[in-house]
Structures are given as C-alpha cells and as structure tokens.
Design a protein around this motif. Structure first.
Motif, mmCIF file in Angstrom:
data_model
loop_
_atom_site.group_PDB
_atom_site.id
_atom_site.type_symbol
_atom_site.label_atom_id
_atom_site.label_comp_id
_atom_site.label_asym_id
_atom_site.label_seq_id
_atom_site.Cartn_x
_atom_site.Cartn_y
_atom_site.Cartn_z
ATOM 1 N N ASP A 199 17.743 62.037 38.685
ATOM 2 C CA ASP A 199 17.391 61.845 40.092
ATOM 3 C C ASP A 199 18.498 62.256 41.053
ATOM 4 O OD1 ASP A 199 14.855 60.832 39.496
ATOM 5 O OD2 ASP A 199 15.668 58.820 39.165
ATOM 6 N N GLY A 200 19.646 62.670 40.517
ATOM 7 C CA GLY A 200 20.745 63.103 41.371
ATOM 8 C C GLY A 200 20.620 64.583 41.694
ATOM 9 N N PRO A 201 21.408 65.058 42.663
ATOM 10 C CA PRO A 201 21.347 66.477 43.021
ATOM 11 C C PRO A 201 21.815 67.366 41.870
ATOM 12 C CG PRO A 201 23.208 65.409 44.102
ATOM 13 C CD PRO A 201 22.407 64.321 43.463
ATOM 14 N N LEU A 202 21.161 68.484 41.696
ATOM 15 C CA LEU A 202 21.559 69.434 40.658
ATOM 16 C C LEU A 202 22.896 70.076 41.017
ATOM 17 C CD1 LEU A 202 21.149 71.214 38.161
ATOM 18 C CD2 LEU A 202 19.667 72.697 39.546
ATOM 19 N N PHE A 203 23.029 70.504 42.266
ATOM 20 C CA PHE A 203 24.240 71.205 42.685
ATOM 21 C C PHE A 203 25.193 70.208 43.349
ATOM 22 C CE2 PHE A 203 21.003 74.658 42.731
ATOM 23 C CZ PHE A 203 21.537 75.384 41.682
ATOM 24 N N ARG A 204 26.394 70.075 42.756
ATOM 25 C CA ARG A 204 27.349 69.056 43.189
ATOM 26 C C ARG A 204 28.557 69.649 43.896
ATOM 27 N NH1 ARG A 204 26.515 64.112 40.608
ATOM 28 N NH2 ARG A 204 24.392 64.086 39.765
ATOM 29 N N ARG A 217 33.701 66.563 44.511
ATOM 30 C CA ARG A 217 33.844 65.131 44.248
ATOM 31 C C ARG A 217 32.607 64.505 43.613
ATOM 32 N NH1 ARG A 217 36.888 63.120 49.837
ATOM 33 N NH2 ARG A 217 38.762 64.405 49.589
ATOM 34 N N GLY A 218 31.600 65.309 43.378
ATOM 35 C CA GLY A 218 30.419 64.804 42.687
ATOM 36 C C GLY A 218 29.228 64.517 43.561
ATOM 37 N N GLY A 219 29.405 64.577 44.885
ATOM 38 C CA GLY A 219 28.274 64.356 45.784
ATOM 39 C C GLY A 219 27.409 65.601 45.902
ATOM 40 N N ALA A 220 26.374 65.507 46.717
ATOM 41 C CA ALA A 220 25.490 66.655 46.925
ATOM 42 C C ALA A 220 26.255 67.798 47.590
ATOM 43 C CB ALA A 220 24.297 66.247 47.788
ATOM 44 N N LEU A 221 26.005 69.006 47.148
ATOM 45 C CA LEU A 221 26.670 70.185 47.704
ATOM 46 C C LEU A 221 26.218 70.412 49.137
ATOM 47 C CD1 LEU A 221 28.452 72.709 47.337
ATOM 48 C CD2 LEU A 221 26.434 73.878 46.408
ATOM 49 N N HIS A 222 27.167 70.641 50.036
ATOM 50 C CA HIS A 222 26.840 70.868 51.443
ATOM 51 C C HIS A 222 26.508 72.348 51.664
ATOM 52 C CE1 HIS A 222 27.170 70.962 55.828
ATOM 53 N NE2 HIS A 222 27.097 69.644 55.794
ATOM 54 N N PRO A 223 25.473 72.634 52.461
ATOM 55 C CA PRO A 223 25.096 74.041 52.708
ATOM 56 C C PRO A 223 26.232 74.885 53.267
ATOM 57 C CG PRO A 223 23.407 72.544 53.552
ATOM 58 C CD PRO A 223 24.559 71.689 53.122
ATOM 59 N N ALA A 224 27.114 74.264 54.045
ATOM 60 C CA ALA A 224 28.209 75.036 54.657
ATOM 61 C C ALA A 224 29.124 75.651 53.608
ATOM 62 C CB ALA A 224 29.019 74.137 55.592
ATOM 63 N N LEU A 225 29.264 74.992 52.456
ATOM 64 C CA LEU A 225 30.127 75.533 51.402
ATOM 65 C C LEU A 225 29.516 76.785 50.782
ATOM 66 C CD1 LEU A 225 31.258 72.214 49.675
ATOM 67 C CD2 LEU A 225 32.534 73.635 51.304
ATOM 68 N N VAL A 226 28.195 76.818 50.681
ATOM 69 C CA VAL A 226 27.511 78.018 50.183
ATOM 70 C C VAL A 226 27.675 79.155 51.189
ATOM 71 C CG1 VAL A 226 25.319 78.965 49.369
ATOM 72 C CG2 VAL A 226 25.849 76.547 48.984
ATOM 73 N N ALA A 227 27.498 78.823 52.465
ATOM 74 C CA ALA A 227 27.649 79.829 53.518
ATOM 75 C C ALA A 227 29.075 80.381 53.538
ATOM 76 C CB ALA A 227 27.295 79.226 54.876
ATOM 77 N N ASP A 228 30.062 79.509 53.326
ATOM 78 C CA ASP A 228 31.461 79.955 53.319
ATOM 79 C C ASP A 228 31.728 80.927 52.159
ATOM 80 O OD1 ASP A 228 32.005 78.453 55.522
ATOM 81 O OD2 ASP A 228 32.953 76.801 54.435
ATOM 82 N N ALA A 229 31.202 80.597 50.980
ATOM 83 C CA ALA A 229 31.408 81.469 49.816
ATOM 84 C C ALA A 229 30.784 82.840 50.066
ATOM 85 C CB ALA A 229 30.811 80.826 48.562
ATOM 86 N N MET A 230 29.600 82.852 50.680
ATOM 87 C CA MET A 230 28.945 84.130 50.984
ATOM 88 C C MET A 230 29.696 84.887 52.069
ATOM 89 S SD MET A 230 24.827 83.745 50.630
ATOM 90 C CE MET A 230 24.700 85.463 51.123
ATOM 91 N N ALA A 231 30.248 84.151 53.035
ATOM 92 C CA ALA A 231 30.988 84.816 54.112
ATOM 93 C C ALA A 231 32.218 85.541 53.561
ATOM 94 C CB ALA A 231 31.412 83.791 55.163
#
Length: 308
Positions: free
Chosen positions: A216-221, A224-238
């Motif tokens: 029941d937890g998020p797949l993408f972490r 620190r183990g919490g849910a992955l924030h969309p901004a981190l994905v955007a940063d990697a793509m940037a």
C-alpha cells in the motif's frame, strides 16, 4: 470596506464542492481551484453591486455584471486562459445552484470565454526520447536513485501516464503487469498496456531500492523513504536535457505527449489513443493530429526539391 458573501452563498459553494468531490470524483487540486475561482467571483460581485451576495442576488446576475467581472480580471493582468478557466468554474457552480434554487441561469451560462490559442503539445522525436531516458540514468551517483529516475521516465513515456499517475503507483504494482489499471482525472479508470522496457526498468529499480516497497506504500520512493516528489523527476530531466541540448519543453509531461504522437505516427487509431491517455474528449486527443501534420510538413519541406 469589504462586502462579504452571505453565509447562504458560502454554504452553497461548500455543498457544490462536496458534490464535485463525492459524486464527480474531482481531484482535490481541482476542487481547491474551483472554490477559489468562485469565491473571487462572488467577492467581486459583492463589491461591484455594493451589497452582500446571497443566493437571490446570484440568481439576478446578468450580462453587465459578467462583463464587468471579466473586464476587471483582464485589467488585473489575468490571462485569457485563466479567465476562461475561472468562468468555467463559475458556470459550473451557477448551473448546479440554479437547479436547486429554481432561477434562470441563461445570462451567466451564455457568457462567452475570451479566445486564446491553445498551444500544441511539444513531443520529443523518438531518438531524443530514447537519449533522454539514457541520460537521466547518469544524473545521480547513487545507483538505486538513478535506477528509480530511469524507471519513472520510462513508465511515463512507455505507458503515456501523467506524472501524478506514475508517482501514484503502489508497491503492489511491482513487478508491473502486462496491463496497468490507472485511475486518472475525475476518478476515471483505464487500462494501459505495459511495454517490456518499462517492466524491466521497474524491476531493476525495485531490486536496488533500499526501502521496503510495501503493497500500500508508494512504488517510487525518495531518498528518505517517503513518496517521490514530482519536482525531483523534473530536476533529473532538466539536467539531462541540458546535456543533450534539448529545449525547455522536454519535461515529464512531454513524455506523455511523445507517447501519443509516436503512436499516431506509427499508424495508431485516434480513438484508441484517446482511451490510452484517458482523455474525456476526443477533441483533446485531436491536438496530436495537428502535431503529426506539422511533423509531416516539415519532413516534406526538407525532402521536396523546392524545399532545399
């Protein structure tokens, strides 16, 4: 002196938002935006009319009041697209309210939104999408984080998901099945086939991830183990697009556009693509036909003797 909206109107607005949330399955962000838009509209009308805005006053609003509100919005620097969105929220509330209060909403519902040019989606060419995914893998020195970022962008591109849908996947979704059941905007469900590349990328990430991927937890972490924030994905793509010299439009959402456009270029059926993307209206999906036409004309101009 600020003139407030009546308690009755505020209660009606809350009831409408509850209706959208419970019966129409509207997303929380949508409910918040609609409540803000209608509240602003009612506040303006209270000031404009010089008295509290109650239910009876809403029923008596006419074309002059609507024009005054839209003119004031534009004078404040609100763009045509934003005014159109706010007008849509106002119309939705008034339509719902008129059915309960028994007044004629024609003057408000017939108000035309300002015209604006809807920008075409900006997809990536297929080779650029492939290069981008490969370059994302080099944006983090921690192997499991790099694998995670690759898995996310591969799923977005390979399944045509919105980033909220991709990051909404749960631990129980791994390993990815042949077909994913995605709950999109408005709570609508759709079935999306999963490409082997997306399945393999998620398998690699899951094998390296140091966190327990509970069902029941998020797949993408996050780290620190919490849910992955969309901004981190955007940063990697940037960072990846800067290395490749790609335009600023190469965002996570562009991967979804690329998925649709590449399917269309390969001969995909527009109605089937609509189902895969979860678009409520075919007209939304038809924007990709314009993109494809632009691509074809550019190719024709380069190939034609007179275009060289």
């Amino acid at each position: 002196m600020t003139i407030e909206t009546s308690p009755g109107a505020r209660d009606a607005l809350r009831a409408w938002i509850d209706h959208l949330r419970a019966l129409d399955g509207a997303a929380e962000a949508t409910c918040t935006a609609y409540a803000r838009d209608v509240t602003g509209f009612l506040a303006f009308q209270a000031e404009h009319r010089g008295g509290p805005m109650g239910l009876a006053e809403i029923g008596r609003l006419g074309t002059p009041e609507m024009r005054a509100w839209m003119a004031a919005e534009r004078m404040r620097g609100t763009g045509a697209r934003s005014v159109a969105r706010r007008l849509s929220a106002v119309k939705g509330f008034v339509r719902w309210l008129s059915e309960r209060e028994g007044f004629d909403p024609t003057a408000i519902l017939s108000t035309r939104a300002p015209k604006f040019r809807k920008p075409l989606p900006r997809p990536l060419p297929a080779p650029a999408a492939k290069d981008l995914i490969e370059t994302v893998a080099m944006q983090h020195e921690t192997p499991w984080v790099a694998a995670r970022d690759v898995a996310v962008v591969t799923v977005l591109y390979g399944c045509g998901l919105r980033i909220s849908e991709g990051l909404g996947l749960k631990g129980r979704d791994a390993p990815l099945p042949a077909t994913l059941r995605i709950r999109g905007k408005g709570g609508k469900e759709r079935l999306v086939p999963v490409l082997p590349a997306a399945r393999a990328a998620v398998d690699r990430y899951a094998a390296l991830c140091p966190h327990d991927l509970t069902p029941d937890g998020p797949l993408f972490r996050g780290v620190r183990g919490g849910a992955l924030h969309p901004a981190l994905v955007a940063d990697a793509m940037a960072r990846a697009r800067m290395q490749l010299g790609l335009p600023s439009t190469a965002t996570p959402h562009a991967l979804r556009h690329s998925f649709a456009t590449h399917l269309l270029e390969a001969g995909g059926d527009l109605r089937a693509i609509q189902e895969l993307l979860g678009h409520a209206s075919l007209s939304t999906t038809q924007a990709y036909t314009a993109v494809d036409a632009v691509h074809l004309m550019e190719t024709y101009a380069k190939a034609h003797p007179h275009g060289r």
